[in-house]
Scaffold this active site. Sequence first.
Site, PDB file in Angstrom:
ATOM      1  CE  LYS A 132      51.957  58.352  50.377  1.00  0.00           C
ATOM      2  NZ  LYS A 132      51.693  57.309  49.395  1.00  0.00           N
ATOM      3  CE  LYS A 133      53.762  65.913  59.039  1.00  0.00           C
ATOM      4  NZ  LYS A 133      54.448  67.113  59.465  1.00  0.00           N
ATOM      5  CG  ASP A 180      46.609  54.048  42.489  1.00  0.00           C
ATOM      6  OD1 ASP A 180      46.032  54.306  41.408  1.00  0.00           O
ATOM      7  OD2 ASP A 180      46.959  54.936  43.290  1.00  0.00           O
TER       8      ASP A 180
HETATM    9  N1  LIG Z   1      60.364  56.986  47.470  1.00  0.00           N
HETATM   10  C1  LIG Z   1      60.250  58.084  46.723  1.00  0.00           C
HETATM   11  N2  LIG Z   1      61.329  58.619  46.108  1.00  0.00           N
HETATM   12  C2  LIG Z   1      61.212  59.732  45.345  1.00  0.00           C
HETATM   13  N3  LIG Z   1      60.052  60.392  45.121  1.00  0.00           N
HETATM   14  C3  LIG Z   1      58.934  59.908  45.706  1.00  0.00           C
HETATM   15  C4  LIG Z   1      58.978  58.734  46.531  1.00  0.00           C
HETATM   16  N4  LIG Z   1      57.742  58.488  46.986  1.00  0.00           N
HETATM   17  C5  LIG Z   1      56.955  59.442  46.452  1.00  0.00           C
HETATM   18  N5  LIG Z   1      57.658  60.302  45.693  1.00  0.00           N
HETATM   19  C6  LIG Z   1      57.111  61.476  44.960  1.00  0.00           C
HETATM   20  O1  LIG Z   1      55.935  61.927  45.608  1.00  0.00           O
HETATM   21  C7  LIG Z   1      54.785  61.774  44.746  1.00  0.00           C
HETATM   22  C8  LIG Z   1      53.588  61.327  45.582  1.00  0.00           C
HETATM   23  O2  LIG Z   1      53.891  60.109  46.247  1.00  0.00           O
HETATM   24  P1  LIG Z   1      52.830  58.936  46.408  1.00  0.00           P
HETATM   25  O3  LIG Z   1      52.378  58.490  45.069  1.00  0.00           O
HETATM   26  O4  LIG Z   1      53.406  57.883  47.278  1.00  0.00           O
HETATM   27  O5  LIG Z   1      51.661  59.717  47.175  1.00  0.00           O
HETATM   28  P2  LIG Z   1      50.103  59.460  47.203  1.00  0.00           P
HETATM   29  O6  LIG Z   1      49.522  60.569  47.995  1.00  0.00           O
HETATM   30  O7  LIG Z   1      49.811  58.096  47.716  1.00  0.00           O
HETATM   31  O8  LIG Z   1      49.719  59.546  45.681  1.00  0.00           O
HETATM   32  P3  LIG Z   1      48.382  59.174  44.903  1.00  0.00           P
HETATM   33  O9  LIG Z   1      47.871  60.475  44.415  1.00  0.00           O
HETATM   34  O10 LIG Z   1      48.916  58.307  43.778  1.00  0.00           O
HETATM   35  O11 LIG Z   1      47.477  58.438  45.820  1.00  0.00           O
HETATM   36  C9  LIG Z   1      55.222  60.761  43.701  1.00  0.00           C
HETATM   37  O12 LIG Z   1      54.539  60.897  42.489  1.00  0.00           O
HETATM   38  C10 LIG Z   1      56.697  61.067  43.553  1.00  0.00           C
HETATM   39  O13 LIG Z   1      56.898  62.153  42.692  1.00  0.00           O
END
Ligand SMILES: Nc1ncnc2c1ncn2[C@@H]1O[C@H](COP(=O)(O)OP(=O)(O)OP(=O)(O)O)[C@@H](O)[C@H]1O
Length: 490
Positions: A243-244, A336
């Site tokens: 995650k970036k 969340d």
């Molecule tokens: N470990 C993982 N394995 C597979 N897919 C993932 C994973 N982490 C994230 N994703 C995909 O990426 C999307 C976004 O990830 P994440 O929810 O961590 O980001 P965010 O920017 O924090 O989101 P939010 O809008 O909930 O704040 C998830 O809904 C999922 O589809």
Amino acid sequence: MHEMEAFRKLQPERKQDADSSQEQIELNSSVEMRSPSPVCHIQPRKLRFASPPIDEEPQKRSSPIHTRSSAAAAVSPPYRKVRALRLFDTPATPKTILQKSRNHLSAAVAADVARKNQIEERPRSLPLHNRVKDNFQPQWNVNPFTPDSFLARNKKRCRTQFGRDNLSNRSLQIFLNSEEEKDDGEGDENVELVQAPKRLALQDTNISRYQKEFLEISLIGIGEFGLVYQCLNRLDGCVYAIKKSIKPVAGSFFEKRALNEVWAHAVLGKHDNVVRYYSAWAEDNHMLIQNEYCNGGSLQSLIQKRCLVESELKILLLHVAEGLRYIHSNDLVHMDLKSGNIFLTKMPSLHKSNTLTMAKEFYEDGMDGIYEELSNTECITTYKIGDLGHVTSVKEPHVEEGDCRYLPFEILQEDFSNLFKADIFSLGMTLFEAAGGGPLPKNGPEWQKLRNGEVPNLPTLSTEFNELIQLMTHPDPEKRPSSTSIFNHP
Ligand SMILES: Nc1ncnc2c1ncn2[C@@H]1O[C@H](COP(=O)(O)OP(=O)(O)OP(=O)(O)O)[C@@H](O)[C@H]1O
Ligand SMILES: [Mg+2]
């Protein structure tokens, strides 16, 4: 009373305004990218460790942020927005950050500012994380979510209950030594111990790892905060989710949010129903987090295709409640929880008979037989809680509101007295959505009804399951079951 009414109307609208534009609709929900094919052909080759050019991530989107505000600001949502806006997008305004986040300043920045302003010649007793010594640079972070950190922030309890000599933990020893030094040196009895830990500035830790260590396979998700890529580690050959952060976070308001997610992951990394964490680093001022890759995508993407039947909902409930029980047992809360933040891992269930059949096929038909058998094999799904960016401690809560579709009313009223039960409400809403009750409203009369104890019965579910969802979404947090008691539910 009028003020309260006005406030009630305003609360859902805080995100309603935001949701009015297409861009903002995107911000409130994670998007899962269904990559055309996750298959990637990798030519084995010798690793070379020369630095490739750093991947430049265009700043694609901006996002609003809701911060916890003081009680005075509680009745004034616009003020909260203005506050957020001040820090929003201002990575180059250390002065503002200094004024607003004094407790979170790195010692180096504090020293610099003090010198510039010539405030004082003689160093005075500063809280541990702000302490300035000649040539002193902060070298580490203290994770505020570890049990040791809680202990260390309560020096008296720590010393009386455990005794100094019994403290085996090195970080706790370091903390207490510095505290003692401070007491002896200045005799300042009023130094407050409940402090944010000193923080290592992310921009001082930038390293180039992404392209060197990982092969990017595909973009698998876009959230409000991050872009998530499926990546192969060049050395260990395993696939991870990286995650970036969408925006550069170092030096900005988002730095704390990014670190929060890393700290939470690091503490909550040992449960099958919580996405596993491997490492994190800052690169090009972005935060990167290497997590377990969940091959089944998110629950959100699954329920966009079909609703879950009761037997599936029971597994979902069991797994997520297990994950929550683990998080809550650490005195932490997720804040969340939603279908976009629950991920699926699918493993083929290989029974003994299957294995034997497969072995036989292998000898008779070669690999084709195995693939055929695997495609007929049922998969075991494990649900995992991910996206720990909003995790906070129930002892010292710093609540950043999550997705308003899943939040209980009391959180929007800034009543943080029973945060465990806020997670239970969100899980109840997620079950309701997954069973076919969605899409969930973001505001309006339907939103209000779901928070007034008027969650409708779903005809596809048994009376017991409907009742359980209603109990989990009860307007009174006390009436909602705990993550532990959900297991005892018939
Ligand atoms: N470990 C993982 N394995 C597979 N897919 C993932 C994973 N982490 C994230 N994703 C995909 O990426 C999307 C976004 O990830 P994440 O929810 O961590 O980001 P965010 O920017 O924090 O989101 P939010 O809008 O909930 O704040 C998830 O809904 C999922 O589809
Ligand atoms: Mg998310």
